[in-house]
Design a protein around this motif. Structure first.
Motif, PDB file in Angstrom:
ATOM      1  N   SER A 195       0.822  -1.210   0.000  1.00  0.00           N
ATOM      2  CA  SER A 195       0.000   0.000   0.000  1.00  0.00           C
ATOM      3  C   SER A 195       0.856   1.260   0.000  1.00  0.00           C
ATOM      4  O   SER A 195       0.511   2.256  -0.654  1.00  0.00           O
ATOM      5  CB  SER A 195      -0.928   0.004   1.215  1.00  0.00           C
ATOM      6  N   PHE A 196       1.971   1.231   0.698  1.00  0.00           N
ATOM      7  CA  PHE A 196       2.860   2.386   0.703  1.00  0.00           C
ATOM      8  C   PHE A 196       3.439   2.627  -0.680  1.00  0.00           C
ATOM      9  O   PHE A 196       3.544   3.780  -1.139  1.00  0.00           O
ATOM     10  CB  PHE A 196       3.977   2.173   1.723  1.00  0.00           C
ATOM     11  N   LEU A 197       3.793   1.547  -1.393  1.00  0.00           N
ATOM     12  CA  LEU A 197       4.260   1.698  -2.773  1.00  0.00           C
ATOM     13  C   LEU A 197       3.154   2.248  -3.666  1.00  0.00           C
ATOM     14  O   LEU A 197       3.399   3.064  -4.556  1.00  0.00           O
ATOM     15  CB  LEU A 197       4.760   0.351  -3.304  1.00  0.00           C
ATOM     16  N   LEU A 220      -3.176   0.622  -7.303  1.00  0.00           N
ATOM     17  CA  LEU A 220      -3.616   2.012  -7.263  1.00  0.00           C
ATOM     18  C   LEU A 220      -4.932   2.168  -6.507  1.00  0.00           C
ATOM     19  O   LEU A 220      -5.081   3.074  -5.670  1.00  0.00           O
ATOM     20  CB  LEU A 220      -3.775   2.550  -8.687  1.00  0.00           C
ATOM     21  N   SER A 221      -5.891   1.303  -6.784  1.00  0.00           N
ATOM     22  CA  SER A 221      -7.217   1.448  -6.178  1.00  0.00           C
ATOM     23  C   SER A 221      -7.219   1.100  -4.701  1.00  0.00           C
ATOM     24  O   SER A 221      -7.914   1.741  -3.906  1.00  0.00           O
ATOM     25  CB  SER A 221      -8.230   0.579  -6.923  1.00  0.00           C
ATOM     26  N   SER A 222      -6.450   0.097  -4.298  1.00  0.00           N
ATOM     27  CA  SER A 222      -6.415  -0.263  -2.880  1.00  0.00           C
ATOM     28  C   SER A 222      -5.695   0.787  -2.043  1.00  0.00           C
ATOM     29  O   SER A 222      -5.920   0.883  -0.831  1.00  0.00           O
ATOM     30  CB  SER A 222      -5.746  -1.628  -2.697  1.00  0.00           C
ATOM     31  N   ALA A 223      -4.837   1.581  -2.687  1.00  0.00           N
ATOM     32  CA  ALA A 223      -4.182   2.680  -1.967  1.00  0.00           C
ATOM     33  C   ALA A 223      -5.000   3.961  -1.979  1.00  0.00           C
ATOM     34  O   ALA A 223      -4.638   4.925  -1.303  1.00  0.00           O
ATOM     35  CB  ALA A 223      -2.803   2.961  -2.596  1.00  0.00           C
ATOM     36  N   PHE A 226      -4.700   7.142   0.429  1.00  0.00           N
ATOM     37  CA  PHE A 226      -4.298   8.359  -0.281  1.00  0.00           C
ATOM     38  C   PHE A 226      -5.247   9.515   0.023  1.00  0.00           C
ATOM     39  O   PHE A 226      -4.811  10.641   0.332  1.00  0.00           O
ATOM     40  CB  PHE A 226      -4.259   8.049  -1.778  1.00  0.00           C
ATOM     41  N   SER A 227      -6.553   9.258  -0.045  1.00  0.00           N
ATOM     42  CA  SER A 227      -7.547  10.308   0.181  1.00  0.00           C
ATOM     43  C   SER A 227      -7.524  10.789   1.631  1.00  0.00           C
ATOM     44  O   SER A 227      -7.632  11.990   1.896  1.00  0.00           O
ATOM     45  CB  SER A 227      -8.942   9.793  -0.184  1.00  0.00           C
ATOM     46  N   ARG A 228      -7.384   9.859   2.565  1.00  0.00           N
ATOM     47  CA  ARG A 228      -7.374  10.261   3.976  1.00  0.00           C
ATOM     48  C   ARG A 228      -6.073  10.970   4.336  1.00  0.00           C
ATOM     49  O   ARG A 228      -6.064  11.900   5.155  1.00  0.00           O
ATOM     50  CB  ARG A 228      -7.549   9.025   4.867  1.00  0.00           C
ATOM     51  N   THR A 229      -4.968  10.576   3.741  1.00  0.00           N
ATOM     52  CA  THR A 229      -3.688  11.226   4.030  1.00  0.00           C
ATOM     53  C   THR A 229      -3.675  12.672   3.535  1.00  0.00           C
ATOM     54  O   THR A 229      -3.112  13.547   4.191  1.00  0.00           O
ATOM     55  CB  THR A 229      -2.544  10.436   3.372  1.00  0.00           C
ATOM     56  N   PHE A 245      -7.207  -1.287   7.166  1.00  0.00           N
ATOM     57  CA  PHE A 245      -6.614  -0.175   6.426  1.00  0.00           C
ATOM     58  C   PHE A 245      -6.003   0.860   7.360  1.00  0.00           C
ATOM     59  O   PHE A 245      -5.106   1.596   6.966  1.00  0.00           O
ATOM     60  CB  PHE A 245      -7.678   0.501   5.547  1.00  0.00           C
ATOM     61  N   GLY A 246      -6.513   0.951   8.575  1.00  0.00           N
ATOM     62  CA  GLY A 246      -5.990   1.910   9.524  1.00  0.00           C
ATOM     63  C   GLY A 246      -4.874   1.399  10.398  1.00  0.00           C
ATOM     64  O   GLY A 246      -4.440   2.091  11.335  1.00  0.00           O
ATOM     65  N   ARG A 247      -4.379   0.183  10.125  1.00  0.00           N
ATOM     66  CA  ARG A 247      -3.330  -0.414  10.948  1.00  0.00           C
ATOM     67  C   ARG A 247      -1.933  -0.157  10.407  1.00  0.00           C
ATOM     68  O   ARG A 247      -0.958  -0.666  10.960  1.00  0.00           O
ATOM     69  CB  ARG A 247      -3.554  -1.927  11.062  1.00  0.00           C
ATOM     70  N   PHE A 248      -1.826   0.608   9.316  1.00  0.00           N
ATOM     71  CA  PHE A 248      -0.510   0.847   8.737  1.00  0.00           C
ATOM     72  C   PHE A 248       0.295   1.744   9.674  1.00  0.00           C
ATOM     73  O   PHE A 248      -0.162   2.813  10.085  1.00  0.00           O
ATOM     74  CB  PHE A 248      -0.639   1.500   7.367  1.00  0.00           C
ATOM     75  N   ASN A 249       1.516   1.318   9.985  1.00  0.00           N
ATOM     76  CA  ASN A 249       2.326   2.041  10.972  1.00  0.00           C
ATOM     77  C   ASN A 249       2.757   3.417  10.478  1.00  0.00           C
ATOM     78  O   ASN A 249       2.854   4.365  11.255  1.00  0.00           O
ATOM     79  CB  ASN A 249       3.561   1.205  11.327  1.00  0.00           C
ATOM     80  N   TRP A 250       3.012   3.550   9.182  1.00  0.00           N
ATOM     81  CA  TRP A 250       3.539   4.809   8.675  1.00  0.00           C
ATOM     82  C   TRP A 250       2.498   5.919   8.672  1.00  0.00           C
ATOM     83  O   TRP A 250       2.838   7.093   8.508  1.00  0.00           O
ATOM     84  CB  TRP A 250       4.100   4.624   7.267  1.00  0.00           C
ATOM     85  N   LEU A 251       1.210   5.595   8.881  1.00  0.00           N
ATOM     86  CA  LEU A 251       0.185   6.627   8.938  1.00  0.00           C
ATOM     87  C   LEU A 251       0.327   7.509  10.176  1.00  0.00           C
ATOM     88  O   LEU A 251      -0.158   8.636  10.196  1.00  0.00           O
ATOM     89  CB  LEU A 251      -1.212   5.990   8.918  1.00  0.00           C
ATOM     90  N   GLY A 252       0.970   6.994  11.222  1.00  0.00           N
ATOM     91  CA  GLY A 252       1.148   7.779  12.425  1.00  0.00           C
ATOM     92  C   GLY A 252       2.415   8.606  12.440  1.00  0.00           C
ATOM     93  O   GLY A 252       2.681   9.307  13.434  1.00  0.00           O
ATOM     94  N   ASN A 253       3.204   8.552  11.374  1.00  0.00           N
ATOM     95  CA  ASN A 253       4.438   9.322  11.296  1.00  0.00           C
ATOM     96  C   ASN A 253       4.128  10.708  10.730  1.00  0.00           C
ATOM     97  O   ASN A 253       3.720  10.863   9.566  1.00  0.00           O
ATOM     98  CB  ASN A 253       5.455   8.596  10.406  1.00  0.00           C
ATOM     99  N   PHE A 254       4.318  11.741  11.554  1.00  0.00           N
ATOM    100  CA  PHE A 254       3.976  13.106  11.145  1.00  0.00           C
ATOM    101  C   PHE A 254       4.816  13.570   9.963  1.00  0.00           C
ATOM    102  O   PHE A 254       4.300  14.223   9.044  1.00  0.00           O
ATOM    103  CB  PHE A 254       4.163  14.053  12.337  1.00  0.00           C
TER     104      PHE A 254
END
Length: 489
Positions: free
Chosen positions: A202-204, A402-405, A409-412, A424-433
């Motif tokens: 997903s990050f890719l 592309l679609s699964s990200a 993408f929209s929330r970020t 979808f909300g368990r990705f660790n990099w989402l909490g990195n400011f």
């Protein structure tokens, strides 16, 4: 039985009926998406690969096509996931106690998010590699030829690939986070390994969207300009019709008299060129017969809508960057319980929710346009009734990534306030400011740069063509000189 036992039994029965209802609704939705994707793939596949003399190859291609259809249906479901959740929340807010929408609840939405996450993992990690190895396999040496021998070889290759990928993920996790808890968590294949692997994919995908979306936003103006009829000031259809008819007549005369030319002629290539010119001429005639409303109103309105949507996207991202600096709540995060129908995810209410849905679809279409416009993926573009099976597999994989990200993408970028549901909300990099902030800044900067460069260049080129300055013998600054062929015409 006591009254308490009857009450417990009725609650269990109600929960059972709700689960059955959710399963039926999910099945109907996915079946609809599957049928649509199957119709789309049959329009692009190469018919020769499914009507070959070798029945074995035809059977293998049919199985691979069904796997691709499943994957494309999952990709389409991932695209619709966030808009469906936003619209459902607004419907529940507007009609909280309506009897006919009781089936639309948080449990159903949360289940759909979990199903899309599960099927995305299944398609990316197992089904698509299996489909590719299955089409390329021939069976082990010395074994009997047949579909079953190909299945054995594909399974063995898939096992080796799985071990390789899982080993690479394990090593990468050990390098990034060498704690004991992180290492032990990777031994749990289902709860931690697959979500961690999907987090990397997903990050890719999010990085790919960061590159393709600004490019697609800039390309949308030229793509729309080719589909719509431009005003007479910007396009001379009469000249194009004369040139097309002249070239078609010249090629037809060359085909009828091949001996008049001393050079060897490729007759098949000439016939294809004539057919292409005839198709182009028919399209030009249709555009020539377009009404004045289509010519003078449709094109400006379409360009204005694209400009407004693109500018609004950049504005929302700029506001989100400021919110990230001020309020920590602007960071994307996951939501365990689907608490829908309580508060609107837009400050403008239902109108803002509709704008969010339109922007999400617009950015997804732009990312696909930018993806196929990039030089790296230009050769992957599907062709009508002329797309090989391996090319279909590659397209399905890329579209699913592309679609699964897209929800992340929209929330970020802050396009919606709906928190990510399920895994979808368990990705660790989402909490990195720093990652989130730099991602928003990069998107706003790249989009603005592409728009300024492309839009100003397009306007300058159209004005130069409209006034005929491109035919001058002197070069015009910022605009390439016309070729000799164009000047003689």
């Amino acid at each position: 039985m006591e009254a308490a036992d009857y009450e417990v039994l009725s609650v269990r029965e109600q929960l059972f009926h709700e689960k059955v209802r959710e399963c039926i609704i999910s099945t109907l939705l996915f079946a609809t998406l599957y049928i649509l994707c199957h119709i789309a793939l049959t329009r692009f596949k190469k018919p020769a690969e499914f009507t070959t003399v070798d029945d074995e190859d035809a059977t293998v291609n049919k199985i691979a096509l069904e796997l691709c259809t499943f994957t494309l249906a999952v990709a389409l479901g991932a695209v619709l996931l966030l808009p469906f959740s936003i619209i459902s929340n607004e419907v529940l807010l507007s009609l909280p106690r309506n009897y006919y929408i009781q089936w639309l609840n948080g449990s159903l939405i949360h289940g759909l998010w979990n199903l899309i996450f599960l099927f995305s993992n299944l398609s990316l990690i197992f089904l698509m590699p299996f489909a590719y190895f299955f089409t390329e396999s021939e069976g082990f040496a010395g074994s009997r030829k047949g579909v079953l021998a190909r299945v054995y070889e594909t399974v063995v290759m898939l096992m080796f690939l799985t071990l390789l990928v899982l080993g690479m993920v394990w090593v990468a996790s050990a390098i990034v986070d060498n704690s004991k808890a992180s290492t032990e968590s990777l031994y749990d294949f289902w709860e931690y390994y697959l979500p961690y692997l999907y987090s990397c994919i997903s990050f890719l995908g999010v990085l790919l969207l960061l590159v393709c979306t600004p490019l697609g936003l800039a390309r949308m103006f030229s793509v729309t300009g080719k589909l719509l009829v431009k005003p007479r000031l910007l396009e001379d259809l009469e000249e194009q019709l004369h040139c097309s008819a002249f070239e078609e007549a010249a090629l037809t005369r060359r085909i009828c008299n091949p001996t008049s030319c001393w050079l060897p002629l490729d007759m098949e290539l000439l016939h294809r060129r004539v057919l292409a010119l005839q198709t182009q001429r028919v399209l030009l005639e249709k555009r020539w017969k377009a009404s004045a409303w289509q010519r003078n109103l449709g094109y400006p309105l379409a360009m204005l809508c694209l400009l407004v949507l693109t500018g609004l996207s950049v504005l929302i991202v700029a506001i989100h960057i400021l919110e990230l600096l001020i309020d920590e709540a602007a960071m994307p995060r996951g939501m365990q319980g689907a608490s829908l129908g309580q508060v609107s995810f837009s400050k403008l209410g239902s109108f803002g929710a509709v704008v969010q849905v339109v922007l999400i679809f617009y950015l997804m279409v732009s990312s696909v346009v930018g993806f196929y416009s990039s030089p790296l993926f230009w050769g992957l573009r599907p062709r009508w009734h002329d797309t090989a099976m391996t090319q279909i597999i590659g397209n399905c994989v890329c579209l699913l990534v592309l679609s699964s990200a897209l929800p992340v993408f929209s929330r970020t970028l802050g396009l919606t306030r709906l928190d990510l549901l399920g895994d979808f909300g368990r990705f660790n990099w989402l909490g990195n400011f720093y990652i989130v902030f730099l991602y928003n800044a990069a998107f706003a900067g790249l989009t603005t740069l592409c728009l300024v460069k492309t839009f100003t260049a397009a306007v300058r080129a159209e004005l130069i063509r409209a006034f005929g300055l491109d035919r001058l013998p002197l070069p015009v600054s910022g605009f390439p000189r016309a070729s000799r062929k164009t000047q003689h015409q």
